[in-house]
Write a protein that holds these residues in place. Structure first.
Motif, PDB file in Angstrom:
ATOM      1  N   GLY A   1      39.434  43.851  43.427  1.00  0.00           N
ATOM      2  CA  GLY A   1      38.706  42.432  43.389  1.00  0.00           C
ATOM      3  C   GLY A   1      38.338  42.120  42.003  1.00  0.00           C
ATOM      4  O   GLY A   1      38.733  41.167  41.788  1.00  0.00           O
ATOM      5  N   LEU A   2      37.898  43.069  41.143  1.00  0.00           N
ATOM      6  CA  LEU A   2      37.540  42.656  40.024  1.00  0.00           C
ATOM      7  C   LEU A   2      38.884  42.439  38.800  1.00  0.00           C
ATOM      8  O   LEU A   2      38.894  41.809  37.870  1.00  0.00           O
ATOM      9  CB  LEU A   2      36.780  43.783  39.352  1.00  0.00           C
ATOM     10  CG  LEU A   2      35.425  43.763  39.696  1.00  0.00           C
ATOM     11  CD1 LEU A   2      34.423  45.174  39.262  1.00  0.00           C
ATOM     12  CD2 LEU A   2      34.428  42.488  39.351  1.00  0.00           C
ATOM     13  N   SER A   3      39.792  43.307  39.112  1.00  0.00           N
ATOM     14  CA  SER A   3      41.044  43.234  38.286  1.00  0.00           C
ATOM     15  C   SER A   3      41.753  41.756  38.385  1.00  0.00           C
ATOM     16  O   SER A   3      42.594  41.222  37.890  1.00  0.00           O
ATOM     17  CB  SER A   3      42.063  44.174  38.717  1.00  0.00           C
ATOM     18  OG  SER A   3      42.565  44.202  40.104  1.00  0.00           O
ATOM     19  N   HIS A   4      41.406  41.139  39.777  1.00  0.00           N
ATOM     20  CA  HIS A   4      41.898  39.805  40.008  1.00  0.00           C
ATOM     21  C   HIS A   4      40.744  38.573  39.812  1.00  0.00           C
ATOM     22  O   HIS A   4      40.914  37.723  40.392  1.00  0.00           O
ATOM     23  CB  HIS A   4      42.752  39.631  41.450  1.00  0.00           C
ATOM     24  CG  HIS A   4      43.849  40.566  41.704  1.00  0.00           C
ATOM     25  ND1 HIS A   4      43.907  41.889  42.067  1.00  0.00           N
ATOM     26  CD2 HIS A   4      44.937  40.545  40.728  1.00  0.00           C
ATOM     27  CE1 HIS A   4      45.034  42.290  42.137  1.00  0.00           C
ATOM     28  NE2 HIS A   4      45.719  41.511  41.493  1.00  0.00           N
ATOM     29  N   ARG A   5      39.721  39.266  39.254  1.00  0.00           N
ATOM     30  CA  ARG A   5      38.485  38.125  39.163  1.00  0.00           C
ATOM     31  C   ARG A   5      38.995  36.638  38.642  1.00  0.00           C
ATOM     32  O   ARG A   5      38.246  35.839  39.155  1.00  0.00           O
ATOM     33  CB  ARG A   5      37.585  38.942  38.253  1.00  0.00           C
ATOM     34  CG  ARG A   5      36.258  37.944  38.206  1.00  0.00           C
ATOM     35  CD  ARG A   5      35.324  37.966  39.338  1.00  0.00           C
ATOM     36  NE  ARG A   5      34.233  36.862  39.029  1.00  0.00           N
ATOM     37  CZ  ARG A   5      34.300  35.655  39.967  1.00  0.00           C
ATOM     38  NH1 ARG A   5      35.016  35.496  41.116  1.00  0.00           N
ATOM     39  NH2 ARG A   5      33.495  34.943  39.735  1.00  0.00           N
ATOM     40  N   ASN A   6      39.698  36.815  37.386  1.00  0.00           N
ATOM     41  CA  ASN A   6      40.015  35.581  36.957  1.00  0.00           C
ATOM     42  C   ASN A   6      40.504  34.495  37.938  1.00  0.00           C
ATOM     43  O   ASN A   6      40.406  33.291  37.951  1.00  0.00           O
ATOM     44  CB  ASN A   6      40.842  35.886  35.590  1.00  0.00           C
ATOM     45  CG  ASN A   6      40.077  36.415  34.593  1.00  0.00           C
ATOM     46  OD1 ASN A   6      38.746  36.335  34.424  1.00  0.00           O
ATOM     47  ND2 ASN A   6      40.757  37.011  33.882  1.00  0.00           N
ATOM     48  N   ILE A   7      41.689  35.264  38.684  1.00  0.00           N
ATOM     49  CA  ILE A   7      42.346  34.310  39.807  1.00  0.00           C
ATOM     50  C   ILE A   7      41.114  33.776  40.760  1.00  0.00           C
ATOM     51  O   ILE A   7      41.479  32.657  41.059  1.00  0.00           O
ATOM     52  CB  ILE A   7      43.294  35.012  40.477  1.00  0.00           C
ATOM     53  CG1 ILE A   7      44.429  35.519  39.459  1.00  0.00           C
ATOM     54  CG2 ILE A   7      44.016  34.292  41.659  1.00  0.00           C
ATOM     55  CD1 ILE A   7      45.665  36.534  40.355  1.00  0.00           C
ATOM     56  N   LEU A   8      40.554  34.590  41.178  1.00  0.00           N
ATOM     57  CA  LEU A   8      39.347  34.044  42.241  1.00  0.00           C
ATOM     58  C   LEU A   8      38.389  32.939  41.526  1.00  0.00           C
ATOM     59  O   LEU A   8      38.109  32.229  42.302  1.00  0.00           O
ATOM     60  CB  LEU A   8      38.783  35.112  42.782  1.00  0.00           C
ATOM     61  CG  LEU A   8      39.165  35.861  44.072  1.00  0.00           C
ATOM     62  CD1 LEU A   8      39.333  34.827  45.158  1.00  0.00           C
ATOM     63  CD2 LEU A   8      40.538  36.622  43.934  1.00  0.00           C
ATOM     64  N   LYS A   9      38.237  33.283  40.226  1.00  0.00           N
ATOM     65  CA  LYS A   9      37.121  32.489  39.662  1.00  0.00           C
ATOM     66  C   LYS A   9      37.824  30.916  39.334  1.00  0.00           C
ATOM     67  O   LYS A   9      36.918  30.201  39.512  1.00  0.00           O
ATOM     68  CB  LYS A   9      36.800  33.011  38.307  1.00  0.00           C
ATOM     69  CG  LYS A   9      35.706  32.383  37.379  1.00  0.00           C
ATOM     70  CD  LYS A   9      35.392  33.256  36.226  1.00  0.00           C
ATOM     71  CE  LYS A   9      34.166  32.499  35.605  1.00  0.00           C
ATOM     72  NZ  LYS A   9      33.711  33.343  34.502  1.00  0.00           N
ATOM     73  N   ALA A  10      39.034  31.055  39.255  1.00  0.00           N
ATOM     74  CA  ALA A  10      39.548  29.762  39.022  1.00  0.00           C
ATOM     75  C   ALA A  10      39.793  29.005  40.323  1.00  0.00           C
ATOM     76  O   ALA A  10      40.116  27.677  40.597  1.00  0.00           O
ATOM     77  CB  ALA A  10      41.128  29.776  38.410  1.00  0.00           C
ATOM     78  N   ASN A  11      39.682  29.734  41.436  1.00  0.00           N
ATOM     79  CA  ASN A  11      39.506  29.090  42.842  1.00  0.00           C
ATOM     80  C   ASN A  11      38.306  28.644  43.345  1.00  0.00           C
ATOM     81  O   ASN A  11      37.696  29.622  43.908  1.00  0.00           O
ATOM     82  CB  ASN A  11      40.538  29.893  43.835  1.00  0.00           C
ATOM     83  CG  ASN A  11      40.984  29.383  44.972  1.00  0.00           C
ATOM     84  OD1 ASN A  11      40.044  28.457  45.608  1.00  0.00           O
ATOM     85  ND2 ASN A  11      41.943  29.792  45.957  1.00  0.00           N
ATOM     86  N   GLU A  12      37.745  27.526  43.096  1.00  0.00           N
ATOM     87  CA  GLU A  12      36.497  27.251  43.558  1.00  0.00           C
ATOM     88  C   GLU A  12      36.138  27.494  45.036  1.00  0.00           C
ATOM     89  O   GLU A  12      34.943  27.675  45.407  1.00  0.00           O
ATOM     90  CB  GLU A  12      36.199  25.625  43.019  1.00  0.00           C
ATOM     91  CG  GLU A  12      36.184  25.560  41.604  1.00  0.00           C
ATOM     92  CD  GLU A  12      35.925  24.109  41.142  1.00  0.00           C
ATOM     93  OE1 GLU A  12      35.717  23.342  42.162  1.00  0.00           O
ATOM     94  OE2 GLU A  12      35.889  23.614  40.189  1.00  0.00           O
ATOM     95  N   GLU A  13      37.115  27.301  46.063  1.00  0.00           N
ATOM     96  CA  GLU A  13      36.819  27.293  47.245  1.00  0.00           C
ATOM     97  C   GLU A  13      36.867  28.656  47.706  1.00  0.00           C
ATOM     98  O   GLU A  13      36.157  28.948  48.807  1.00  0.00           O
ATOM     99  CB  GLU A  13      37.966  26.609  48.093  1.00  0.00           C
ATOM    100  CG  GLU A  13      38.236  25.259  47.827  1.00  0.00           C
ATOM    101  CD  GLU A  13      39.403  24.490  48.414  1.00  0.00           C
ATOM    102  OE1 GLU A  13      40.183  25.129  49.058  1.00  0.00           O
ATOM    103  OE2 GLU A  13      39.319  23.264  48.428  1.00  0.00           O
TER     104      GLU A  13
END
Length: 489
Positions: A419-431
């Protein structure tokens, strides 16, 4: 912004395309299923009597409903976990199946049937799959190895099978939540069911004790304990009553609600919450109040840890709400006893804390004697040691040894690394970001509360174990989904 994957429109039923994919294979599988069902039904009716036959019919009807729409089965699992966790069928055929056994069994059975018949051609997995499988294998080995320490009963076998079923449920959750629509619906159901449990807990706490006890005793018809079931601080009627809802144990109720409350936290400040703002506030408020009324210090600590994770990682706007909630807790009259217990617990003055310290020492003694693989789930080989300690990590080490505990840490470590290694990707996805934060916060809260209790890995609390691993599956699914959407976008 990442493109949102829409749920496919065709396929009104999950298994509708089975015959089109492989008609011969499907017909043979269906024939074998019907034949096996008929034989099993006859055996159950012959040996178990009319009640067993009625229970079998209920199971078949449930399986049919889930077969037509497996998502209903997932909703059923969540509803039972939150609202009727200890309910059992009124039948004993050597073992007494629970409502949760029925709901989980139906979902797992239909999912496997889809693979066997060819209705599902692929299987969606995530990095957590391998360490989780290792953890399950270590549990099986410890179970078999430890049978020399106790008697293998049908109840023990059933409860261990339930543990494996809950662990394996992670694979099914990850595979099923392939789209954002499905994931959001699952989270909505979890939040609503958890709110229902919290509201019941508050209502029962507010009602006169005799009235609440009478209502809860109606549940004896589905296997709940009877008699005087109201719980008090330190089991002393002179002290405050503790909220239990339909969970029997206030600590277990608190543990369930702290995870769901952590899941709901980010929805307060999300730009696109799952529910209208007024309903979101109602959900969070009712869960928070009920957690307070359980007087579970571990649950409150876990809820604070979960919300703290959210605030530190992204939503620092939650910090004022958390501080406000803390001040409210200090000012409420009902909270004075709660605060006093916190202080006594920190100082080690109250009876419950002193008992925990004794359990910790005894657990360390057991682990010191059997460090590698533990003593299994059946019992202990020495009369001066016992199974059972109010700490989930020591509990795992008791029954599965240091190997099992390391395997558990590997599962959790893989989940958070993924999860944390892809945190930036999820952070950019507001939904998806609020869902990602809430699901991981729920696990953080559960792990924090696990320092003070053992219900997240206890054969006696199947629903609590299921709730935790359900959230693990959803947390894994949201990371996988965010990564998938970023590649498409």
């Amino acid at each position: 912004m990442a493109t949102v994957t829409q749920e496919p429109k065709p396929q009104k039923r999950w298994l509708r395309n089975a015959d089109a994919i492989n008609p011969t294979k499907s017909r043979w599988a269906l024939g074998a299923l019907l034949g096996g069902t008929a034989v099993l039904g006859g055996v159950i009716l012959g040996f178990g009597g009319p009640l067993a036959g009625a229970a079998f019919i209920i199971a078949i009807v449930t399986a049919y409903i889930v077969l037509r729409d497996i998502e209903i089965g997932f909703w059923g699992v969540v509803a039972v976990v939150c609202l009727l966790p200890f309910a059992t069928l009124p039948v004993d055929i050597g073992l007494t199946p629970t409502f949760l056994d029925l709901a989980l069994g139906a979902v797992v059975g239909v999912w496997l049937l889809g693979i066997v018949t060819g209705a599902q051609r692929d299987l969606v997995t995530a990095p957590i799959a391998l360490p989780l499988l290792v953890f399950m294998l270590v549990a099986i080995f410890a179970f078999i190895f430890g049978l020399s320490n106790g008697t293998l009963t049908s109840t023990l076998l059933r409860k261990f099978a339930e543990l494996l079923l809950s662990l394996g449920f992670v694979f099914i959750i990850v595979d099923y939540c392939r789209t954002q629509v499905r994931l959001e619906r699952m989270v909505k159901v979890v939040l609503l069911a958890g709110t229902g449990a919290a509201v019941l807990g508050i209502i029962f706490w507010l009602l006169p004790e005799d009235t609440t006890n009478t209502i809860l005793n109606f549940l004896t018809r589905v296997g709940y304990p009877g008699g005087w079931v109201i719980r008090y601080i330190e089991e002393n009627p002179e002290l405050s009553e503790r909220a239990i809802s339909t969970s029997v144990d206030p600590n277990v109720l608190g543990g369930l609600l702290l995870m769901i409350g952590s899941l709901a936290g980010p929805q307060l400040v999300a730009k696109r919450p799952l529910f209208p703002r007024w309903l979101t506030w109602s959900i969070v408020g009712s869960i928070f109040i009920c957690v307070v009324l359980t007087f579970s210090r571990g649950a409150m600590f876990g809820l604070a840890a979960g919300l703290g994770f959210i605030a530190i990682l992204r939503y620092r706007r939650l910090i004022p709400y958390m501080l406000g909630g803390g001040l409210l807790l200090l000012l409420l009259p009902v909270a004075q006893t709660y605060i006093q217990r916190f202080v006594e617990g920190i100082q080690g003055q109250d009876l419950a804390t002193q008992m925990r310290f004794g359990e910790y020492q005894d657990a360390l003694t057991l682990i010191g004697r059997y460090p590698l693989i533990g003593v299994g789930f059946a019992g202990t080989p020495d009369i001066d040691i016992y199974l059972g300690v109010a700490n989930v990590y020591l509990t795992i080490a008791q029954v599965m040894g240091v190997v099992g505990l390391l395997a558990f840490f590997a599962v959790i470590g893989t989940l958070f690394f993924y999860g944390l290694s892809h945190r930036n990707i999820l952070k950019a996805n507001e939904e998806l970001d609020a869902l990602w934060l809430g699901l991981h916060a729920a696990i953080v809260g559960g792990l924090a509360a696990g320092i003070f209790d053992h219900y997240l890995f206890n054969l006696e609390f199947h629903h609590a174990v299921t709730a935790f691993w359900l959230l693990v599956g959803l947390a894994t699914a949201v990371t996988r989904l965010g990564l998938s959407q970023s590649k498409i976008g």
